[in-house]
Design an enzyme around this catalytic site. Sequence first.
Site, PDB file in Angstrom:
ATOM      1  N   ARG A 161       0.886  -1.099  -0.053  1.00  0.00           N
ATOM      2  CA  ARG A 161      -0.004  -0.165   0.012  1.00  0.00           C
ATOM      3  C   ARG A 161       0.976   1.203   0.023  1.00  0.00           C
ATOM      4  O   ARG A 161       2.146   1.083   0.650  1.00  0.00           O
ATOM      5  CB  ARG A 161      -0.905   0.011   1.388  1.00  0.00           C
ATOM      6  CG  ARG A 161      -1.913  -1.146   1.269  1.00  0.00           C
ATOM      7  CD  ARG A 161      -2.618  -0.969   2.571  1.00  0.00           C
ATOM      8  NE  ARG A 161      -3.711  -2.269   2.788  1.00  0.00           N
ATOM      9  CZ  ARG A 161      -3.296  -3.125   3.344  1.00  0.00           C
ATOM     10  NH1 ARG A 161      -2.042  -3.490   4.279  1.00  0.00           N
ATOM     11  NH2 ARG A 161      -4.387  -4.291   3.616  1.00  0.00           N
ATOM     12  N   LYS A 185      -2.243  -2.258   7.950  1.00  0.00           N
ATOM     13  CA  LYS A 185      -3.580  -1.924   8.610  1.00  0.00           C
ATOM     14  C   LYS A 185      -3.714  -2.602  10.094  1.00  0.00           C
ATOM     15  O   LYS A 185      -3.376  -3.634  10.250  1.00  0.00           O
ATOM     16  CB  LYS A 185      -4.542  -2.223   7.828  1.00  0.00           C
ATOM     17  CG  LYS A 185      -4.641  -1.244   6.557  1.00  0.00           C
ATOM     18  CD  LYS A 185      -6.036  -1.527   6.121  1.00  0.00           C
ATOM     19  CE  LYS A 185      -6.467  -0.467   4.665  1.00  0.00           C
ATOM     20  NZ  LYS A 185      -7.564  -0.573   4.020  1.00  0.00           N
ATOM     21  N   HIS A 254      -2.125   2.428  -6.825  1.00  0.00           N
ATOM     22  CA  HIS A 254      -2.821   1.180  -5.987  1.00  0.00           C
ATOM     23  C   HIS A 254      -2.872   0.152  -7.292  1.00  0.00           C
ATOM     24  O   HIS A 254      -3.116  -0.903  -6.779  1.00  0.00           O
ATOM     25  CB  HIS A 254      -4.119   1.615  -5.285  1.00  0.00           C
ATOM     26  CG  HIS A 254      -4.430   0.712  -4.186  1.00  0.00           C
ATOM     27  ND1 HIS A 254      -3.461   0.428  -3.017  1.00  0.00           N
ATOM     28  CD2 HIS A 254      -5.134  -0.322  -4.064  1.00  0.00           C
ATOM     29  CE1 HIS A 254      -4.182  -0.456  -2.092  1.00  0.00           C
ATOM     30  NE2 HIS A 254      -5.129  -0.797  -2.709  1.00  0.00           N
ATOM     31  N   ARG A 257      -0.334  -2.675  -6.678  1.00  0.00           N
ATOM     32  CA  ARG A 257      -0.868  -3.589  -5.777  1.00  0.00           C
ATOM     33  C   ARG A 257      -1.922  -4.703  -6.371  1.00  0.00           C
ATOM     34  O   ARG A 257      -1.669  -5.777  -6.095  1.00  0.00           O
ATOM     35  CB  ARG A 257      -1.233  -2.730  -4.476  1.00  0.00           C
ATOM     36  CG  ARG A 257      -1.723  -3.840  -3.425  1.00  0.00           C
ATOM     37  CD  ARG A 257      -1.966  -2.920  -2.302  1.00  0.00           C
ATOM     38  NE  ARG A 257      -2.891  -3.536  -1.422  1.00  0.00           N
ATOM     39  CZ  ARG A 257      -2.509  -4.577  -0.079  1.00  0.00           C
ATOM     40  NH1 ARG A 257      -1.056  -4.858  -0.045  1.00  0.00           N
ATOM     41  NH2 ARG A 257      -3.461  -4.823   0.731  1.00  0.00           N
ATOM     42  N   HIS A 280      -4.383  -8.972   4.118  1.00  0.00           N
ATOM     43  CA  HIS A 280      -5.711  -9.044   4.310  1.00  0.00           C
ATOM     44  C   HIS A 280      -6.107  -9.887   5.523  1.00  0.00           C
ATOM     45  O   HIS A 280      -5.825 -11.010   5.481  1.00  0.00           O
ATOM     46  CB  HIS A 280      -6.449  -9.448   3.145  1.00  0.00           C
ATOM     47  CG  HIS A 280      -6.282  -8.963   1.780  1.00  0.00           C
ATOM     48  ND1 HIS A 280      -6.675  -9.181   0.777  1.00  0.00           N
ATOM     49  CD2 HIS A 280      -5.882  -7.237   1.771  1.00  0.00           C
ATOM     50  CE1 HIS A 280      -6.503  -7.887  -0.253  1.00  0.00           C
ATOM     51  NE2 HIS A 280      -6.161  -7.021   0.423  1.00  0.00           N
ATOM     52  N   TYR A 289      -9.804 -10.907  -6.363  1.00  0.00           N
ATOM     53  CA  TYR A 289      -8.964 -10.964  -7.502  1.00  0.00           C
ATOM     54  C   TYR A 289      -8.935 -12.342  -8.326  1.00  0.00           C
ATOM     55  O   TYR A 289      -8.484 -12.237  -9.498  1.00  0.00           O
ATOM     56  CB  TYR A 289      -7.564 -11.091  -6.889  1.00  0.00           C
ATOM     57  CG  TYR A 289      -6.937  -9.837  -6.178  1.00  0.00           C
ATOM     58  CD1 TYR A 289      -6.814  -8.489  -6.978  1.00  0.00           C
ATOM     59  CD2 TYR A 289      -7.132  -9.324  -4.764  1.00  0.00           C
ATOM     60  CE1 TYR A 289      -6.333  -7.366  -6.410  1.00  0.00           C
ATOM     61  CE2 TYR A 289      -6.607  -8.296  -4.108  1.00  0.00           C
ATOM     62  CZ  TYR A 289      -6.327  -7.203  -5.086  1.00  0.00           C
ATOM     63  OH  TYR A 289      -6.056  -5.903  -4.380  1.00  0.00           O
TER      64      TYR A 289
END
Length: 309
Positions: A161, A185, A254, A257, A280, A289
């Site tokens: 990210r 995150k 992005h 990514r 994730h 994806y």
Amino acid sequence: MTHKNSSSDSALAKSLFANALSAFCAELALTEGKAALTVETYALSLSLFGRWCAKNALSLEKAGMRELAYYLAKRHTEGASNKTVAKDISALRTFGAYLARQKIWGENYALRLDRPRSARDLPRALSECKVNTLLSGIAADTALGVRDRALFELIYSAGLRVSEATGLLITQTHLAEHLLIVLGKGNKERMVPFGEDARRWLAEWLERFRPEIVGSRAVPEVFVSRRGRPLSRKSIWKRFQDIEARTGISAKVHTLRHSFATHLLKGGADLRSVQELLGHSDLSTTQIYTHVDAAQLQESHRRYFPGHA
């Protein structure tokens, strides 16, 4: 709803809201340990609600379910998407919990709001050829050019990210092992490998050009500006726009990514591994994806078998 035109009432409503919002954001950052970007996003969303309250001379303690519904209806008529309104509702719910604790609201009225359903957009991915064209289009004949090449090679090669790239530290970068320790995150750490091209450009930046820019100053971040300060997200976006213009390839940072994840799955990587590499927390986020790859297959079928799709 009744509107008052008193400028003093409007100013008072705005002041009280601003104080409550400031205290709420401080609690998010200091007590709950929320990331700065999360606090900033909540503050931006809620400030729009605050301006609406002030415009209607509505004090915060008198904003109930009906007023919240009026506000969100206004957001819709102004063109806000379902996804944006859903984010607004998330912010209002968190803020509402704070207001209820502070006895400003009798209860968290925002919990009664229904989130609009929005179709999940498929992330756009570039082909391997276009990624190579984009990266090779970076003019690496200056110190900052080498920095940019190392930066975007690493974002693609490790699926980072933008915030992870700006926050990457020297101590988290292991060139010999082709490995990064990434803080993602929720302050969750993960180990991510990166390829030889990224290692080569990163080594040139770290060993040759970065020391000249930073000098004797102690700067822990890998990527810095021409003045030796940590590179900002805004600077990265601007540099990428320049590369877009030079190469003629339309994308976003992005997108690199997204391309990283799509190319891994296309190459045979299993979904769980890609989930770990992307950081994730939920596998369903990674599963999108697989739909990207299916969409590409359908497009190829239509192209080569017209009339049979």
